[in-house]
Write a protein that holds these residues in place. Sequence first.
Motif, PDB file in Angstrom:
ATOM      1  N   GLY A 177       7.625  -0.231  -4.707  1.00  0.00           N
ATOM      2  CA  GLY A 177       8.248   1.021  -5.137  1.00  0.00           C
ATOM      3  C   GLY A 177       9.751   0.874  -5.317  1.00  0.00           C
ATOM      4  N   ASP A 199      16.545  -3.067   2.825  1.00  0.00           N
ATOM      5  CA  ASP A 199      15.267  -3.089   3.545  1.00  0.00           C
ATOM      6  C   ASP A 199      15.521  -3.503   4.980  1.00  0.00           C
ATOM      7  N   SER A 217       3.770  -2.235   3.173  1.00  0.00           N
ATOM      8  CA  SER A 217       2.358  -2.281   2.736  1.00  0.00           C
ATOM      9  C   SER A 217       2.154  -3.303   1.626  1.00  0.00           C
ATOM     10  N   THR A 218       3.228  -3.626   0.929  1.00  0.00           N
ATOM     11  CA  THR A 218       3.054  -4.392  -0.307  1.00  0.00           C
ATOM     12  C   THR A 218       2.407  -5.755  -0.076  1.00  0.00           C
ATOM     13  N   LEU A 247      -5.304  -4.851  -7.261  1.00  0.00           N
ATOM     14  CA  LEU A 247      -6.050  -4.443  -8.462  1.00  0.00           C
ATOM     15  C   LEU A 247      -5.208  -3.487  -9.288  1.00  0.00           C
ATOM     16  N   VAL A 304      18.212   1.397   7.833  1.00  0.00           N
ATOM     17  CA  VAL A 304      18.848   2.715   7.701  1.00  0.00           C
ATOM     18  C   VAL A 304      18.569   3.504   8.975  1.00  0.00           C
ATOM     19  N   ASN A 349       6.806  -4.771  10.697  1.00  0.00           N
ATOM     20  CA  ASN A 349       7.029  -5.348   9.363  1.00  0.00           C
ATOM     21  C   ASN A 349       6.289  -6.672   9.313  1.00  0.00           C
ATOM     22  N   GLU A 394      -1.344   2.072   4.932  1.00  0.00           N
ATOM     23  CA  GLU A 394      -0.785   2.469   3.645  1.00  0.00           C
ATOM     24  C   GLU A 394      -0.514   3.975   3.685  1.00  0.00           C
ATOM     25  N   ILE A 398       0.293  -0.517  -6.524  1.00  0.00           N
ATOM     26  CA  ILE A 398       0.536  -1.729  -7.322  1.00  0.00           C
ATOM     27  C   ILE A 398       0.264  -1.395  -8.785  1.00  0.00           C
ATOM     28  N   ALA A 399      -0.853  -0.682  -9.002  1.00  0.00           N
ATOM     29  CA  ALA A 399      -1.165  -0.245 -10.367  1.00  0.00           C
ATOM     30  C   ALA A 399      -0.074   0.695 -10.877  1.00  0.00           C
TER      31      ALA A 399
HETATM   32  C1  LIG Z   1      -5.283  -2.899   2.337  1.00  0.00           C
HETATM   33  C2  LIG Z   1      -4.586  -2.376   1.133  1.00  0.00           C
HETATM   34  C3  LIG Z   1      -5.070  -2.661  -0.135  1.00  0.00           C
HETATM   35  C4  LIG Z   1      -4.422  -2.176  -1.262  1.00  0.00           C
HETATM   36  N1  LIG Z   1      -4.907  -2.465  -2.498  1.00  0.00           N
HETATM   37  C5  LIG Z   1      -4.299  -1.987  -3.608  1.00  0.00           C
HETATM   38  C6  LIG Z   1      -4.772  -2.304  -4.914  1.00  0.00           C
HETATM   39  O1  LIG Z   1      -5.764  -3.018  -5.069  1.00  0.00           O
HETATM   40  N2  LIG Z   1      -4.146  -1.794  -5.990  1.00  0.00           N
HETATM   41  C7  LIG Z   1      -3.061  -0.984  -5.847  1.00  0.00           C
HETATM   42  O2  LIG Z   1      -2.545  -0.515  -6.854  1.00  0.00           O
HETATM   43  N3  LIG Z   1      -2.571  -0.678  -4.614  1.00  0.00           N
HETATM   44  C8  LIG Z   1      -3.153  -1.158  -3.505  1.00  0.00           C
HETATM   45  N4  LIG Z   1      -2.653  -0.883  -2.259  1.00  0.00           N
HETATM   46  C9  LIG Z   1      -1.504  -0.007  -2.165  1.00  0.00           C
HETATM   47  C10 LIG Z   1      -0.170  -0.722  -2.343  1.00  0.00           C
HETATM   48  O3  LIG Z   1      -0.156  -1.901  -1.634  1.00  0.00           O
HETATM   49  C11 LIG Z   1       0.937   0.206  -1.860  1.00  0.00           C
HETATM   50  O4  LIG Z   1       0.805   1.451  -2.509  1.00  0.00           O
HETATM   51  C12 LIG Z   1       2.318  -0.314  -2.148  1.00  0.00           C
HETATM   52  O5  LIG Z   1       2.449  -1.628  -1.718  1.00  0.00           O
HETATM   53  C13 LIG Z   1       3.343   0.550  -1.440  1.00  0.00           C
HETATM   54  O6  LIG Z   1       4.600   0.102  -1.790  1.00  0.00           O
HETATM   55  P1  LIG Z   1       5.913   0.832  -1.277  1.00  0.00           P
HETATM   56  O7  LIG Z   1       7.049   0.169  -1.896  1.00  0.00           O
HETATM   57  O8  LIG Z   1       5.768   2.298  -1.451  1.00  0.00           O
HETATM   58  O9  LIG Z   1       5.893   0.639   0.301  1.00  0.00           O
HETATM   59  P2  LIG Z   1       6.150  -0.618   1.206  1.00  0.00           P
HETATM   60  O10 LIG Z   1       5.683  -1.859   0.598  1.00  0.00           O
HETATM   61  O11 LIG Z   1       5.596  -0.284   2.544  1.00  0.00           O
HETATM   62  O12 LIG Z   1       7.725  -0.689   1.288  1.00  0.00           O
HETATM   63  C14 LIG Z   1       8.477   0.185   2.075  1.00  0.00           C
HETATM   64  C15 LIG Z   1       9.652  -0.576   2.618  1.00  0.00           C
HETATM   65  O13 LIG Z   1      10.560   0.335   3.241  1.00  0.00           O
HETATM   66  C16 LIG Z   1      11.229  -0.359   4.241  1.00  0.00           C
HETATM   67  N5  LIG Z   1      11.833   0.583   5.198  1.00  0.00           N
HETATM   68  C17 LIG Z   1      11.205   1.530   5.907  1.00  0.00           C
HETATM   69  N6  LIG Z   1      12.086   2.158   6.710  1.00  0.00           N
HETATM   70  C18 LIG Z   1      13.296   1.613   6.487  1.00  0.00           C
HETATM   71  C19 LIG Z   1      14.583   1.846   7.034  1.00  0.00           C
HETATM   72  N7  LIG Z   1      14.804   2.751   7.980  1.00  0.00           N
HETATM   73  N8  LIG Z   1      15.607   1.103   6.575  1.00  0.00           N
HETATM   74  C20 LIG Z   1      15.415   0.162   5.597  1.00  0.00           C
HETATM   75  N9  LIG Z   1      14.195  -0.110   5.089  1.00  0.00           N
HETATM   76  C21 LIG Z   1      13.148   0.610   5.517  1.00  0.00           C
HETATM   77  C22 LIG Z   1      10.107  -1.171   4.892  1.00  0.00           C
HETATM   78  O14 LIG Z   1      10.626  -2.285   5.614  1.00  0.00           O
HETATM   79  C23 LIG Z   1       9.276  -1.579   3.685  1.00  0.00           C
HETATM   80  O15 LIG Z   1       9.566  -2.881   3.244  1.00  0.00           O
HETATM   81  C24 LIG Z   1      -3.272  -1.371  -1.118  1.00  0.00           C
HETATM   82  C25 LIG Z   1      -2.779  -1.093   0.160  1.00  0.00           C
HETATM   83  C26 LIG Z   1      -3.431  -1.587   1.267  1.00  0.00           C
HETATM   84  C27 LIG Z   1      -2.879  -1.267   2.617  1.00  0.00           C
END
Ligand SMILES: Cc1cc2nc3c(=O)[nH]c(=O)nc-3n(C[C@H](O)[C@H](O)[C@H](O)COP(=O)(O)OP(=O)(O)OC[C@H]3O[C@@H](n4cnc5c(N)ncnc54)[C@H](O)[C@@H]3O)c2cc1C
Length: 815
Positions: A20, A40, A48-49, A55, A178, A291, A329, A358-359
């Motif tokens: 994201g 980060d 979660s990434t 997919l 943060v 993490n 997630e 991811i999609a």
């Molecule tokens: C088992 C599983 C399978 C999945 N399969 C799929 C799939 O097949 N297809 C698909 O499209 N999606 C899938 N997803 C969903 C996808 O992985 C997530 O929607 C996506 O990775 C979320 O990304 P994000 O950037 O929102 O969050 P995150 O990757 O969680 O990133 C958030 C970041 O914020 C940082 N952060 C938090 N608090 C602070 C702070 N106070 N200060 C600084 N940094 C901070 C964290 O360290 C973290 O790195 C799946 C998820 C799971 C759990």
Amino acid sequence: MTKSAIPDRAKIVIIGGGVGGTSVAYHLAELGEKDVILLDRSDLTSGSTFHSAGLVGQLRADPTLTKMNMHSVDLYRKLEASDTPPSWKECGSIKLASTPERMEEIRRQIGWARTFGLDLKEISPKEAQDLFPLMDLDGVVGACYMASDGQVDPSQLAQALASGARRGGVRIFTHTRVLGITTKGGRVTHVQTDKGTIECEIVVNCGGMFAAELGRMVDVRIPIVPMSHQYLITENFLPAGAPYLPSLRDPDLLIYFRQEVSGLLMGGYERNSRAWTADYDHLDDIPADFNGRLLPEEWDRFEEIAENSQKRVPKMGEVGVKNFINGPEGFTPDNEFCLGETSVGGFYVAAGFCAHGIAGAGGIGKVVAEWIVAGEPTMDLWHMDIRRFGEAYKSPKFTLERVTENYEEYYDIHYPGEERKSARPLKKSPVYEWHKAHSAVFGEKASWERVNFYSENVSNDEFSPYGWAGKHWSSAVRAEHLATRESAGLFDESSFAKISVKGEKAASFLNFVCANDVVKGVGRTVYTQALNSRGGIESDYTVTQVSEQEFMIVTGTAFLNHDMGWLEKIRREHDFDVSISDITSSLACFGIWGPRARDILQAITTYDLSHANFPFMHSREIVIAGATIRATRITYVGELGWEVYIPIAKAEAVWQELIDAGQKFGMKVCGYRAIESLRLEKGYRAWGVEISTETNPFEAGLEFAIALKKESFIGKDALLKVKENPRRKLVPILFDDIKQVPLGNEPIRVGNDIIGRVKSGGQGYTINKAIAYAYVPIAHSAIGTKVDVEFFGNWRSGVVAAEPLFDPTSSRIRL
Ligand SMILES: Cc1cc2nc3c(=O)[nH]c(=O)nc-3n(C[C@H](O)[C@H](O)[C@H](O)COP(=O)(O)OP(=O)(O)OC[C@H]3O[C@@H](n4cnc5c(N)ncnc54)[C@H](O)[C@@H]3O)c2cc1C
């Protein structure tokens, strides 16, 4: 990774380095934003990434989301050709139908995929098996295939986006946590980290499942709950050189597969879901060191999924499991993302991706970056807008119940008119008990219980629509519709959102926000839109001038947060000294409409309700049942009548007086479904349905509500431009067979050309036809144009009709 000290100032600070945050950063850089930093608390992708299944499917139930996912695929293709490829594999995807109902859903999806130019096609079970030879066909009714879907390596994707962002000038600081966010005058000003404080104008919360925690730093509620989500990876067993498998979804069995190296990755949505920190007081508190970590395996909850996977792919019972992933997630209460500017100026969110982040990432980054740069959404993002979540979602218990229901029903077929089951009833009208005692069938909107119809009005099923539209249909709706047209209908609309705007500058403020002239004098009511700077319809409501310095806005039940948010934003950004407050729960609202409405109301008040003394679009204080109430002569059903606003304590007494008075006139008490049918016939627009931020009043047929003579109002300049060059028009399309009811999103064609998709549909019980509304190119908008609309794979003829479909001279209203 940037090792240097963090700066003490940046225009935009992004928190979170998952897909994201990196995608928002990438797109901000693409839009030319030079002063952006991303923080980060740990390594990039460590939320979660890193444990995502990766997919990427494009077609979703929401047209905007589909366009966003299509952008993701375009972007991932492009990145694959860059020097930081994210391992994008355009392997295609298959969706199976294991029930006839699912096959109907697939045919409907193929129809609307066509309106996007997506290559979704129906294939036979055998063809599906040819593409995915490991599959057993037992119970498979049919399938569809999309060649342009694919899979990507989530961590590599985030790294590729981060590289692109860096190239565009974004500075990235990992291991920077943060700790707090400061606001002043309702806007963000600083971000505090463990490495120092950064002054900034905009903060983007891309915290994924940590987003709620970050929101608390500025007292903003972000209803995202971390849910445990599981999948497994088998040992490698696929023969070398075999064609790469498409991904495979079998929603009836709750499972999905994709190829992983030369094995399979298999996951699904369990019926017995689990919030990770299911403690109602600390629902979204995540350990400070969480993490790069996973949750313990929960095989017991995964059992049904594992068994189902063996039914569809028998090999799953033979091969070993190499890896079992249980990763948390962030899920939202309606399975849609949480995007946009919050109630705190400059504090944006892009989180809660509900296992399709991811999609969605490519599209999410694009729309959020555009939103930040423009200061308003550039597409119709209402279904993903953080402002859709009202006060009820401040309750962790309510939020969790909704999230759980959604998660566990993720793969179910959702028929139109289906109602939420969890966390009900919550908000009730003061006459809720009366409704209950009188056979009300309730629906829910924005946590309010509202009457859909009364089962005592049920007759026979003669008019029941074909297929899905008939699933939650009731003949009571027709009876209530006809009673309103023939005598009178009484409606409880207490859930209407009501906003008070007060102050010396209230009039000039509202005339700046609204496109219509809403300052016509005390006691006048005006229907208006509030536009964005592109002339798109940001809100749609009525404004009543209550006194020289006080106005009451009445808007849809679900739009309180959204519309108040927009008003607050304009007030803040243009420095208007006015107070804006929510007065929804202080007033009940009943609507009485129909040819006998005046007789009924006049029987219980001494106020002269004649047309001469109480004209249309006027609002007065009158006395009923000893209570002074506000009566506004207005209609949303196309009949003579009033909305009455009553202090809550007096509502029951006024309701009973209305019921008693209506009896001898054949009045029926009616529900919201009848309003829907009545308003469609009369052509009254509904925000979020026919009109949105992506449509302007000219194409929506609402030019009568624009006061271009006003010197200035938001969106005026853009409107003047679109007026000269209209591209499309909202038109009603009629079907002679009243049972052929469109649901929305069906493709429309003229000859062999797809010219649009249906926005809304329903039955017009007075005109005895089925109705669709759709935007079509001007060239196809002439009255009498014959079009075809696709219903579940079958094309049916309709014709563009003149508006309004009922009472074109409004003779029934203005008398
Ligand atoms: C088992 C599983 C399978 C999945 N399969 C799929 C799939 O097949 N297809 C698909 O499209 N999606 C899938 N997803 C969903 C996808 O992985 C997530 O929607 C996506 O990775 C979320 O990304 P994000 O950037 O929102 O969050 P995150 O990757 O969680 O990133 C958030 C970041 O914020 C940082 N952060 C938090 N608090 C602070 C702070 N106070 N200060 C600084 N940094 C901070 C964290 O360290 C973290 O790195 C799946 C998820 C799971 C759990």
